[in-house]
Design a protein around this motif. Structure first.
Motif, PDB file in Angstrom:
ATOM      1  N   PHE A   1       0.839  -1.196   0.000  1.00  0.00           N
ATOM      2  CA  PHE A   1       0.000   0.000   0.000  1.00  0.00           C
ATOM      3  C   PHE A   1       0.879   1.253   0.000  1.00  0.00           C
ATOM      4  O   PHE A   1       1.982   1.237   0.532  1.00  0.00           O
ATOM      5  CB  PHE A   1      -0.909   0.009   1.239  1.00  0.00           C
ATOM      6  N   LEU A   2       0.366   2.315  -0.602  1.00  0.00           N
ATOM      7  CA  LEU A   2       1.060   3.600  -0.602  1.00  0.00           C
ATOM      8  C   LEU A   2       0.467   4.494   0.478  1.00  0.00           C
ATOM      9  O   LEU A   2      -0.761   4.630   0.584  1.00  0.00           O
ATOM     10  CB  LEU A   2       0.948   4.286  -1.966  1.00  0.00           C
ATOM     11  N   HIS A   3       1.347   5.115   1.262  1.00  0.00           N
ATOM     12  CA  HIS A   3       0.923   6.037   2.305  1.00  0.00           C
ATOM     13  C   HIS A   3       0.225   7.238   1.652  1.00  0.00           C
ATOM     14  O   HIS A   3       0.699   7.752   0.628  1.00  0.00           O
ATOM     15  CB  HIS A   3       2.143   6.498   3.103  1.00  0.00           C
ATOM     16  N   PRO A   4      -0.882   7.687   2.197  1.00  0.00           N
ATOM     17  CA  PRO A   4      -1.642   8.778   1.555  1.00  0.00           C
ATOM     18  C   PRO A   4      -0.874  10.098   1.453  1.00  0.00           C
ATOM     19  O   PRO A   4      -1.160  10.907   0.562  1.00  0.00           O
ATOM     20  CB  PRO A   4      -2.870   8.933   2.464  1.00  0.00           C
ATOM     21  N   ASP A   5       0.105  10.321   2.345  1.00  0.00           N
ATOM     22  CA  ASP A   5       0.845  11.592   2.321  1.00  0.00           C
ATOM     23  C   ASP A   5       2.260  11.442   1.757  1.00  0.00           C
ATOM     24  O   ASP A   5       2.666  12.177   0.863  1.00  0.00           O
ATOM     25  CB  ASP A   5       0.913  12.181   3.738  1.00  0.00           C
TER      26      ASP A   5
END
Length: 413
Positions: free
Chosen positions: A49-53
């Motif tokens: 998953f990619l961190h939202p920030d």
């Protein structure tokens, strides 16, 4: 969230090396809980998953089980019950099986810090043998850290040799081979990549064109290192000193592939090796799907490196035609890269590493003289088609002839 910085970021931080990217492992979460917290799923083969920030990668802790040959033959198990230690155990080398908490505490269940101190590449577990890409990765790490004194642990070397014998390397796909080669070409000591592959027996299978150069003799008068394979890797190292461009390094590495085709009766001489190697080079580039920028430069260096070495002996017309072939008179060309690769060839010889290479400056001066001719008068004449090109060629020949005459006059005075 129970998260840990893992792998290369921890390793390089401990080495005092620049950290280029950071990867995280998350324990005790599910894909659904990650998405609820704003993460974006990107993993195809396992939950990443990619961190939202920050957009850094967060992977759920996972284990793997081998089910088929090759690097895709795995079943991945990612669940809330998988521990950090289990996740780290599936990694390739102990120095990559390190984790760091948010407070900066190091978690090292497999002796990675000690191996960092010893400058040692050592596999974490026998599961290393399940993924042939790991052989390429170890070779690439050798290229990156050779200058720091890293060596391959004996038991890991034996394991890699066993993998080659078992045929695991046969399942490597071209895209992965090129991806690791490209990274290795960008490292500090790219020749260590090939020596590592040779030591475990993988070079013959993955890069047979380069492997076949070893044991081929060259005239000691011009090549004190004798062996053509040793020369190829010396050229690669010189190219790494001269240029950061992987295209230059690749061209220097492969420029003499034709020497493996020289008749044994002619050895240690290699008549016509510059042209004999072209089909071999093209086949190598096509097999590994190497980009055209690498392929075109390598072809020019292979075919014309001897011309460059003997540039002061060339007829003026031959020199103009060579410059034209190299694309010097076009806005976009690889002429500077060509000269660097040729210089790497000249310096990639035992005892000649620091010898000046004035041929490069001479070719640059000739190119500047030829490119400065005024073509307007030709265009304004009644010439047609190929007549225009030939008229411009004659002007360029005259310009270089004038340059040579001026140099001779300076030398006389």
């Amino acid at each position: 969230m129970e998260k840990y910085l893992v792998g290369g970021a921890v390793r390089d931080q401990l080495l005092g090396y620049p950290v280029k990217e950071r990867d995280w492992v998350v324990v005790g979460q599910t894909p659904e809980s990650m998405i609820k917290q704003g993460f974006r799923a990107v993993g195809k083969d396992f939950p990443v998953f990619l961190h939202p920030d920050t957009h850094e990668e967060y992977a759920l802790a996972r284990t793997e089980r081998k089910t088929a040959p090759g690097y895709k033959g795995f079943i991945v198990h990612a669940d809330v019950d998988v521990t950090l230690e289990q996740d780290l155990q599936r990694r390739d080398l102990t120095i990559n099986a390190l984790a760091m908490t948010s407070e900066g505490d190091i978690i090292d269940p497999y002796g990675g810090r000690e191996d960092l101190d010893k400058r040692l590449f050592r596999h974490v577990s026998p599961a290393f043998a399940e993924d042939p890409v790991r052989i390429l990765r170890v070779a690439r790490f050798a290229a990156r850290y050779h200058h720091l004194g890293f060596k391959l642990a004996q038991d890991t070397q034996v394991l890699m040799q066993a993998m080659v014998i078992a045929g695991e390397v046969d399942h490597l796909v071209p895209e992965r081979v090129w991806a690791e080669l490209f990274k290795a070409l960008n490292e500090t000591s790219p020749s260590a990549f090939f020596y590592t592959l040779m030591d475990c027996g993988a070079l013959e299978i993955i890069f047979p064109e380069i492997y076949k150069l070893f044991g081929i003799p060259q005239p000691a008068k011009y090549h004190p290192e004798i062996d053509a394979g040793v020369h190829a890797l010396m050229c690669l190292e010189q190219a790494a000193l001269l240029s950061t461009k992987p295209e230059v390094r690749f061209a220097a590495l492969v420029h003499d592939l034709g020497k493996a085709l020289s008749p044994k009766d002619n050895l240690p001489h290699h008549y016509g090796h510059e042209n004999k190697g072209l089909p071999v080079l093209i086949a190598l580039c096509d097999r590994l799907r190497i980009p055209n920028a690498f392929k075109s430069l390598a072809q020019h260096v292979m075919e014309y490196h001897t011309h460059c070495h003997k540039v002061t002996e060339l007829k003026t017309s031959t020199l103009v035609d060579l410059l034209n072939t190299l694309g010097v008179f076009k806005q976009h060309n690889q002429f500077p890269e060509f000269l660097l690769a040729c210089e790497a060839d000249a310096k990639g010889r035992t005892g000649l590493e620091n010898k000046p290479y004035p041929q490069a400056a001479y070719m640059l001066k000739a190119a500047k003289a030829a490119a400065s001719v005024e073509t307007a008068t030709v265009m304004n004449n009644d010439l047609q088609g190929s007549q225009i090109g030939e008229a411009i060629r004659r002007l360029r020949i005259q310009a270089i002839a004038d340059m040579k005459a001026a140099e001779r006059q300076i030398n006389v005075n």
